[in-house]
Scaffold this motif. Structure first.
Motif, PDB file in Angstrom:
ATOM      1  N   TYR A   1      26.841   9.644  18.214  1.00  0.00           N
ATOM      2  CA  TYR A   1      27.329  10.900  18.783  1.00  0.00           C
ATOM      3  C   TYR A   1      26.673  11.223  20.123  1.00  0.00           C
ATOM      4  N   TYR A   2      25.444  10.752  20.294  1.00  0.00           N
ATOM      5  CA  TYR A   2      24.662  11.131  21.463  1.00  0.00           C
ATOM      6  C   TYR A   2      24.135   9.892  22.170  1.00  0.00           C
ATOM      7  N   GLN A   3      24.356   9.854  23.457  1.00  0.00           N
ATOM      8  CA  GLN A   3      24.051   8.689  24.274  1.00  0.00           C
ATOM      9  C   GLN A   3      22.548   8.403  24.296  1.00  0.00           C
ATOM     10  N   THR A   4      22.195   7.153  24.124  1.00  0.00           N
ATOM     11  CA  THR A   4      20.812   6.730  24.253  1.00  0.00           C
ATOM     12  C   THR A   4      20.526   6.368  25.706  1.00  0.00           C
ATOM     13  N   ASN A   5      19.260   6.277  26.007  1.00  0.00           N
ATOM     14  CA  ASN A   5      18.855   5.888  27.357  1.00  0.00           C
ATOM     15  C   ASN A   5      19.421   4.503  27.699  1.00  0.00           C
ATOM     16  N   GLU A   6      19.413   3.614  26.752  1.00  0.00           N
ATOM     17  CA  GLU A   6      19.905   2.252  26.985  1.00  0.00           C
ATOM     18  C   GLU A   6      21.403   2.227  27.266  1.00  0.00           C
ATOM     19  N   GLN A   7      22.154   3.177  26.700  1.00  0.00           N
ATOM     20  CA  GLN A   7      23.599   3.227  26.913  1.00  0.00           C
ATOM     21  C   GLN A   7      23.980   3.791  28.275  1.00  0.00           C
ATOM     22  N   THR A   8      23.023   4.389  28.973  1.00  0.00           N
ATOM     23  CA  THR A   8      23.310   5.057  30.240  1.00  0.00           C
ATOM     24  C   THR A   8      23.307   4.046  31.377  1.00  0.00           C
ATOM     25  N   GLY A   9      24.377   4.038  32.165  1.00  0.00           N
ATOM     26  CA  GLY A   9      24.494   3.070  33.250  1.00  0.00           C
ATOM     27  C   GLY A   9      24.147   3.653  34.601  1.00  0.00           C
ATOM     28  N   PRO A  10      24.019   2.802  35.622  1.00  0.00           N
ATOM     29  CA  PRO A  10      23.621   3.249  36.965  1.00  0.00           C
ATOM     30  C   PRO A  10      24.661   4.140  37.643  1.00  0.00           C
ATOM     31  N   GLU A  11      25.910   4.107  37.163  1.00  0.00           N
ATOM     32  CA  GLU A  11      26.938   4.953  37.765  1.00  0.00           C
ATOM     33  C   GLU A  11      26.822   6.401  37.303  1.00  0.00           C
ATOM     34  N   GLU A  12      26.024   6.635  36.270  1.00  0.00           N
ATOM     35  CA  GLU A  12      25.891   7.986  35.713  1.00  0.00           C
ATOM     36  C   GLU A  12      24.638   8.638  36.278  1.00  0.00           C
ATOM     37  N   SER A  13      24.797   9.848  36.795  1.00  0.00           N
ATOM     38  CA  SER A  13      23.691  10.498  37.494  1.00  0.00           C
ATOM     39  C   SER A  13      22.723  11.187  36.548  1.00  0.00           C
ATOM     40  N   SER A  14      23.087  11.304  35.285  1.00  0.00           N
ATOM     41  CA  SER A  14      22.259  12.106  34.394  1.00  0.00           C
ATOM     42  C   SER A  14      22.143  11.458  33.028  1.00  0.00           C
ATOM     43  N   TYR A  15      20.976  11.636  32.442  1.00  0.00           N
ATOM     44  CA  TYR A  15      20.762  11.286  31.037  1.00  0.00           C
ATOM     45  C   TYR A  15      20.012  12.436  30.391  1.00  0.00           C
ATOM     46  N   ALA A  16      20.449  12.884  29.230  1.00  0.00           N
ATOM     47  CA  ALA A  16      19.814  14.048  28.622  1.00  0.00           C
ATOM     48  C   ALA A  16      19.761  13.937  27.109  1.00  0.00           C
ATOM     49  N   PHE A  17      18.608  14.243  26.560  1.00  0.00           N
ATOM     50  CA  PHE A  17      18.458  14.548  25.134  1.00  0.00           C
ATOM     51  C   PHE A  17      17.248  15.473  25.059  1.00  0.00           C
ATOM     52  N   ARG A  18      17.485  16.773  25.258  1.00  0.00           N
ATOM     53  CA  ARG A  18      16.380  17.690  25.500  1.00  0.00           C
ATOM     54  C   ARG A  18      16.767  19.138  25.176  1.00  0.00           C
ATOM     55  N   ASP A  19      15.836  20.029  25.452  1.00  0.00           N
ATOM     56  CA  ASP A  19      16.031  21.480  25.389  1.00  0.00           C
ATOM     57  C   ASP A  19      16.384  21.979  23.990  1.00  0.00           C
ATOM     58  N   PRO A  20      15.547  21.712  22.984  1.00  0.00           N
ATOM     59  CA  PRO A  20      15.852  22.193  21.631  1.00  0.00           C
ATOM     60  C   PRO A  20      15.835  23.715  21.554  1.00  0.00           C
ATOM     61  N   TYR A  21      16.761  24.259  20.777  1.00  0.00           N
ATOM     62  CA  TYR A  21      16.843  25.706  20.553  1.00  0.00           C
ATOM     63  C   TYR A  21      17.041  25.941  19.068  1.00  0.00           C
ATOM     64  N   PHE A  22      16.104  26.671  18.459  1.00  0.00           N
ATOM     65  CA  PHE A  22      16.200  26.964  17.027  1.00  0.00           C
ATOM     66  C   PHE A  22      17.231  28.061  16.785  1.00  0.00           C
TER      67      PHE A  22
END
Length: 448
Positions: free
Chosen positions: A211-232
């Motif tokens: 469901y959520y992209q890993t760092n390894e799945q992110t390519g050079p054409e993509e300007s952003s990678y994110a898995f952050r900012d948890p909110y309870f």
């Protein structure tokens, strides 16, 4: 949040691919829990409905009239200590807030490279005392910490959720992002607040690649990678507990399929040009459900919202409940919208009568708060409290028409002079079904 501007004006997203091994998911999945979940697509048509008006434009910020919380540091992404119901907590008469911080001799565009979480406390909610770093040196995971959220349990313990970014003791910055947590006792005197008896820090969420992209799945054409900012978030209708987080839709760019639902209605698609480059935009708002009382184990669930072909950074997501409606919020930068879409730096929101599925954009487009057109970067990282108070921080002000890239080309003195790095005046937001409007401006740093 993650903008890094070097001294030559080169613009780097602090979520660019790092050289790291693939994440190993540590969260379990529940097939039965996923069957009835519906991910909402924020479409190009939605964003094309956007209008900027008096009801969604924030008042101009006058930096010279504001007060720094500390004369030694910048602060930006901030959040209060909250009760589980989302309301700001009061501990023995003290209100407590957390914020990302660096010394104020750091170039503002490079602040995310060394960010750590600081805390502040106050009895009146107006004058704040700095408590310094939340964590003892070396205790936190990652090479630096990005935003999160904090709650107080019934037994009085603090639990903080944060983004552990990079790897401890790394010699070159990397951008792995994981959600971490730790607990501590809150100790107060008549004049101070401290955190003691810390638990071990542990990673509780990592991207699953499904469901959520890993760092390894992110390519050079993509300007952003994110898995952050948890909110309870504790759902008041069910009592169930969750973490929301910013992420990207899973998969490699070359394997990503087109879907008409990403664009909009049949009528809109007939007359809308969708640039091929839009395929690289895949922001999402993720969610995971707690499976133990200690809030250290979570079942990862499908995203609440995806912005494929629309936007690739939906930062610091949160949700509040008013009446029968859930209101889902996220912040994003103007340059994070896909080619062909024009939208301001701002707070965006969506509403549904259910936590899962059925979301529609507020005000037909999603735009809730925009910076003034002549001061487009004056504030960022808006956070909506349950009573409609909206907090943020002062970003770049009075930049004379320069865009964010051009700001990065200016001298360090210029960047520091025009960067706020302090709490902004809060705003009062009115929410009525699928519409919102700014009611009035409140004092600086008001969280309630």
């Amino acid at each position: 949040m993650e903008r890094n501007i070097d001294k030559k004006g080169k613009f780097f997203i602090a979520a660019i691919i790092g050289l790291s091994a693939i994440f190993t998911p540590i969260v379990s999945s529940s097939a039965s829990a996923k069957e009835n979940l519906e991910t909402y697509n924020w479409t190009r048509e939605d964003v094309s409905n956007l209008t900027i008006n008096a009801q969604n434009t924030a008042p101009e910020i006058k930096k010279d009239e504001l007060v720094e919380m500390t004369s030694e540091s910048y602060i930006w992404d901030s959040w209060p200590l909250q009760e589980k119901n989302g309301h700001p907590a009061v501990v023995n008469g003290f209100k407590i807030i957390f914020a990302l911080s660096v010394p104020n001799d750091v170039l503002p565009g490079k602040r995310h490279d060394t960010a750590e979480i600081h805390y502040f406390f106050s009895k009146d909610g107006k004058s704040w005392e700095s408590g310094g770093p939340v964590f003892k040196d070396g205790d936190a995971l990652g090479s630096r910490q990005w935003a999160g959220s904090s709650i107080v349990h019934k037994d009085g313990k603090l639990q903080i959720f944060y983004t552990a970014t990079g790897d401890k003791n790394e010699t070159q910055l990397s951008y792995d992002q994981r959600v971490a947590t730790a607990t501590a006792d809150i100790t107060t005197t008549n004049t101070s607040v401290t955190f003691e008896n810390w638990s071990d820090h542990e990673i509780i969420l990592e991207p699953d690649g499904e469901y959520y992209q890993t760092n390894e799945q992110t390519g050079p054409e993509e300007s952003s990678y994110a898995f952050r900012d948890p909110y309870f978030f504790q759902d008041p209708k069910t009592g169930e507990e969750y973490l929301l987080f910013e992420a990207n839709s899973a998969g490699k760019l070359e394997d990503r399929s087109y879907n008409d639902e990403y664009i909009g209605s049949v009528k809109f698609r007939q007359n809308h040009e969708n640039p091929e480059s839009s395929k690289a935009f895949n922001g999402s708002i993720g969610i995971a459900k707690a499976s133990n009382q200690g809030l250290s184990k979570f079942n990862i669930l499908p995203p609440l919202l995806e912005a494929n072909y629309v936007n690739d950074e939906l930062e610091r997501p949160s949700v509040i409940v008013k009446g029968n409606n859930y209101y889902l919020f996220a912040k994003t930068h103007s340059e994070k919208f896909a080619t062909g879409l024009h939208a301001p730096e701002g707070l965006y929101g969506f509403t549904s009568d259910s936590l899962f599925g059925g979301y529609q954009p507020l005000n037909e487009s999603g735009l809730v708060i925009a910076n003034p057109t002549d001061n487009p970067y004056q504030a960022y990282s808006w956070m909506v409290m349950p009573n409609g108070t909206v907090t943020s921080f002062v970003n770049y002000v009075n930049v004379d028409g320069k865009d964010i890239y051009e700001i990065g080309e200016q001298s360090p003195d210029y960047q520091m002079e025009h960067f706020g790095g302090m709490l902004a005046p809060s705003l009062k937001l009115s929410l009525t079904r699928n519409e919102s409007k700014i009611v009035h401006e409140k004092k600086q740093g008001v969280f309630k």
